[in-house]
Design an enzyme around this catalytic site. Sequence first.
Site, PDB file in Angstrom:
ATOM      1  N   GLU A 142      -9.337  -1.816   7.022  1.00 50.39           N
ATOM      2  CA  GLU A 142      -8.303  -2.015   8.033  1.00 50.39           C
ATOM      3  C   GLU A 142      -8.888  -1.927   9.434  1.00 50.39           C
ATOM      4  O   GLU A 142      -8.536  -2.670  10.328  1.00 50.39           O
ATOM      5  CB  GLU A 142      -7.216  -0.958   7.837  1.00 50.39           C
ATOM      6  CG  GLU A 142      -6.141  -0.971   8.896  1.00 50.39           C
ATOM      7  CD  GLU A 142      -4.954  -0.122   8.461  1.00 50.39           C
ATOM      8  OE1 GLU A 142      -4.531  -0.272   7.327  1.00 50.39           O
ATOM      9  OE2 GLU A 142      -4.484   0.674   9.276  1.00 50.39           O
ATOM     10  N   SER A 198      -2.598   7.981  13.409  1.00 49.42           N
ATOM     11  CA  SER A 198      -2.037   7.789  14.754  1.00 49.42           C
ATOM     12  C   SER A 198      -3.120   7.814  15.830  1.00 49.42           C
ATOM     13  O   SER A 198      -4.237   8.278  15.607  1.00 49.42           O
ATOM     14  CB  SER A 198      -1.028   8.893  15.055  1.00 49.42           C
ATOM     15  OG  SER A 198      -1.710  10.115  15.231  1.00 49.42           O
ATOM     16  N   GLN A 256       0.846  -1.192   0.000  1.00 46.51           N
ATOM     17  CA  GLN A 256       0.000   0.000   0.000  1.00 46.51           C
ATOM     18  C   GLN A 256       0.883   1.243   0.000  1.00 46.51           C
ATOM     19  O   GLN A 256       1.713   1.408   0.886  1.00 46.51           O
ATOM     20  CB  GLN A 256      -0.868  -0.053   1.255  1.00 46.51           C
ATOM     21  CG  GLN A 256      -1.976   0.958   1.290  1.00 46.51           C
ATOM     22  CD  GLN A 256      -2.914   0.669   2.448  1.00 46.51           C
ATOM     23  OE1 GLN A 256      -3.424  -0.439   2.588  1.00 46.51           O
ATOM     24  NE2 GLN A 256      -3.115   1.641   3.298  1.00 46.51           N
ATOM     25  N   GLY A 257       0.698   2.100  -0.998  1.00 46.51           N
ATOM     26  CA  GLY A 257       1.496   3.325  -1.086  1.00 46.51           C
ATOM     27  C   GLY A 257       0.658   4.546  -0.756  1.00 46.51           C
ATOM     28  O   GLY A 257       0.213   5.265  -1.647  1.00 46.51           O
TER      29      GLY A 257
END
Lengths: 390, 322
Positions: free
Chosen positions: A239, A366, A121-122
Site C-alpha cells: 500500500e 493514521s 481487506q479485513g
Amino acid sequence: MSAALETLRENVRTWLAGNAPKDWREAATHEAFVTGQRQWFGKLVAAGYAIPHWPAGWQGGGRSLAEQKVIYEELARADAPRLLLSFVSTYHVFATLQECGNDAQRARYLPAILEGETWCQGFSEPGAGSDLAAIKTRGERRGDVYVVNGQKLWSTMAQYADKCLLLVRTSSEGAKQAGLTYLLMDMKAPGVTVRPIHQIQGDEEFAEIFLDNVEVPLAERVGEEGAGWAVAQATLSSERGLTLMELGYRMRGSMGLLTDLIRKSGKAGDAGVLRELGRLSAQVDATCALADRFLHNRITGAEQVGDASIVKNSYSRTLRAWADLGVRVGGLLEQYRKPITFGDLNTGNWMADFMNSYAWTIAGGSEEVQRNIIAERMLEMPREPKSWVA
Amino acid sequence: MSMDRTELRDSARKAFGASSATGDAAGNWAKLSEMGWFMMTVPEAQGGLGLGSEAHAIIHYELGRALVPGPVIAQMMLVEALAATGQSDLLDRAMAGGKMTASLALPTEDDVIEAVPDADVASHVLVTRQGAIRVVPLDRCTIAAQPTWDETRRLFDVRPPSASDGVVIAHGQAAEQLRTSLLLQMLLALSADSLGGAEAALAMTVDYLKTRRQFDRPLAMFQALKHRVADLKIAHSAAEALLWDRAAGRPSLALMGSLKTHCTEAFRLIAEDCIQLHGGIGLTQEHPCHLFFKRAMLNCALGGDAFHWEEIAGRAVMETTG
C-alpha cells in the site's frame, strides 16, 4: 524521455481515446458504478494496462517503473476512473500472495482476479485501528478449519467483494503481534454479514463485516499460524509503495481537472490563484519524486525504517492541498451537492475529494502513527514510558 | 546516487566537517580550489572535470550543510559563462580559484547590480544588461558594502562606470541563452544549499531534544515535539526528492524556479522551527541556530522570491495542462 516510452505513451493515449468510459461520474446508483468498474477493469485487462506492476508472464505485466508511471499519468489525463473495486485485489492480494502465499494459492487466486473476482481487506476493528496489533477477532482451530468470530471495520467496498484478506487472533499469549494469523476468507461463507457505512460525503465506500462462526479451511491460511503480523506487513508495504506511486502519478496526470476548473471559474489571470497552483504543482512533483525514490530504495534494498511513513504522509497532505485548492477555486458552486462517485482525487467533485482526503490521513495507519514511526524509529527519539494504568 | 557522486559528497564532508561558518574564509576558498570544484562543470577539453548539474547540486548541498561562507555560487556562474563563451585566459584564472563574482539577484536593467558576493576582493564581475553579458573588471566599478543579516555571505552593490564597460562575452540570442543557463545554475545551487542547511539544522535540533531535559525527561520524549520534528523531516525528504529529480533532468526555468522556492521554503520552515525547539538558547548568537535561519531567509530572497517563481510556475501549469 526515451523513444520507447514515448511510443508507449502514444499507444496508451490512442487506446484510451477509444475506450475510456466517458460518463462514469453520472452513475446514479452504487450498483451502476460497480458495474462500470467491472466492465472497465475487464477492458483494461484485455488491453494489458490493468496490472503493469505484476511480473512478466501476465498480460501487460512486467512493466518497468518508468512504463508504469506513463500508464498512470495517461489514465489520469484521459480522466478514466480509478480501479477502486479491484485495487485491493491487484495490489494487496497480489503482493501478499507473491511474498507469503503458496503455489496453490497463487495458482487459484491470481488468475481469478483477472477474471473479475474482487477482494476486500479485513484488518481494522472497532478497537484496533492504527493500533493494528490490538485486534480481537478470534480464529479458533477446529480440525481442518478455523472458526472465526468478531467484527471488522473500514473495509473498502466489502459489500461487493467475493473474498477477504483476514487478520485474526489465534493466540493471546506473548506479544500482541505474536498471536495473529492471516487467512483468505470467502465472503459468501455462512456467518458473514456485511453492513455498508454511510460516510461523511454520503458514499458507502467502506463497510463493516460481522463474522459469526465463519469456517475458513486451513488451506486458506497464508504463512504459519501466528505469523500473521509479518504477512500483514507485506500487504501494508504494498500500500505504501506501489499504490502510492500510482496515486501520485494519477494526481499529476489529473492536474488538468484543476486547470480546467481555474479557467471555468474565470481565475486564470489571478496571480494569487496562479501562485497557489505553482506551489501545489511543486508539491505534487515532490510527492511523485519521493514515491520514485522510495520504490528505487526498496528494489535496491536500501529502504530504511520510516521511509514508507514519509511517503504516506507526504501523499495524504498533498492530496488534501490538491482538493482544497479545487474547493476554494470553485467557490460557491462547489458547495452545491453533486451526484456522488467513489474515488480519491479525480471524481471531479472537489468537496467529496476534500472530505475523502481524510481517509488517507486516517486509514492504513493514521498520520499521527506515521509521525511516531518517523520520530521514534527513524530519528531515534525515545518512546514515552508505559506508565499509564487504566 | 552513483559511486562518483557518493565520493564527491564524502570528500566535501571530509573537507568541511560539521560547520565552517566560523572558520576562515581564505582557508575554505583554498580548499575549494584544491579540490577542483571551480572546474567541476567545465568540459574536460577546456581543462575542467566535465561533471553535470547533479554533481554541482551535491557540492552546494554540502556547502550549505556546513554553512561554508564565500562567493562559491557566483564563482561557478562566472566559470560557466567564461567556459560557454571560450574566454580561456579568464577561465583558467577562475578555475584556479582567482576570485570573480556575479550577482545573485535576478538581473535587472538598473545601473546598480545588487547582491554581488565578495565584490571587494574579486577581480571581475559578470554583468547582464541591455541584451549583452559582459565581464567587467571590478577596479573600475563603484562598490558599496551592504551588511546583511546572514553573516555567512558578504554582499555588495556594484555600479559599473558605464553601461558599455568591460568585455562583451555574449549578446543577442546567445546572451539570452547564457542568461537562462546561468539562472538555472544559480537556482539549482540555492536549492541544494538550502536543503543541505536544512538537513544540518534539523539534525542539530534532534540531538538537542534528546539531550535537553525538562519536566524530568528528555524533550525528545514528548509526542507534541516528536510530531513537529517528524513533519520537518517529511518536508525535507519531499524537497530533497524533488531536488535530485530535477538536478538529474533538464528542467525549464519555471520548474527550476519552483524547485528553488520549494527548497528555500522548506529550509525556512525548518530553521524557524529549530529556533522554537531550542527555546531561549535558539534566540542567542552563541548558538548556531541563527546562522541557519539567516541563511535560509537570504536564500528565500536571492534569485527571485516565492511570489515571483510561484506565479511563473502556475502559468506554466496552466499552459501545459488541460
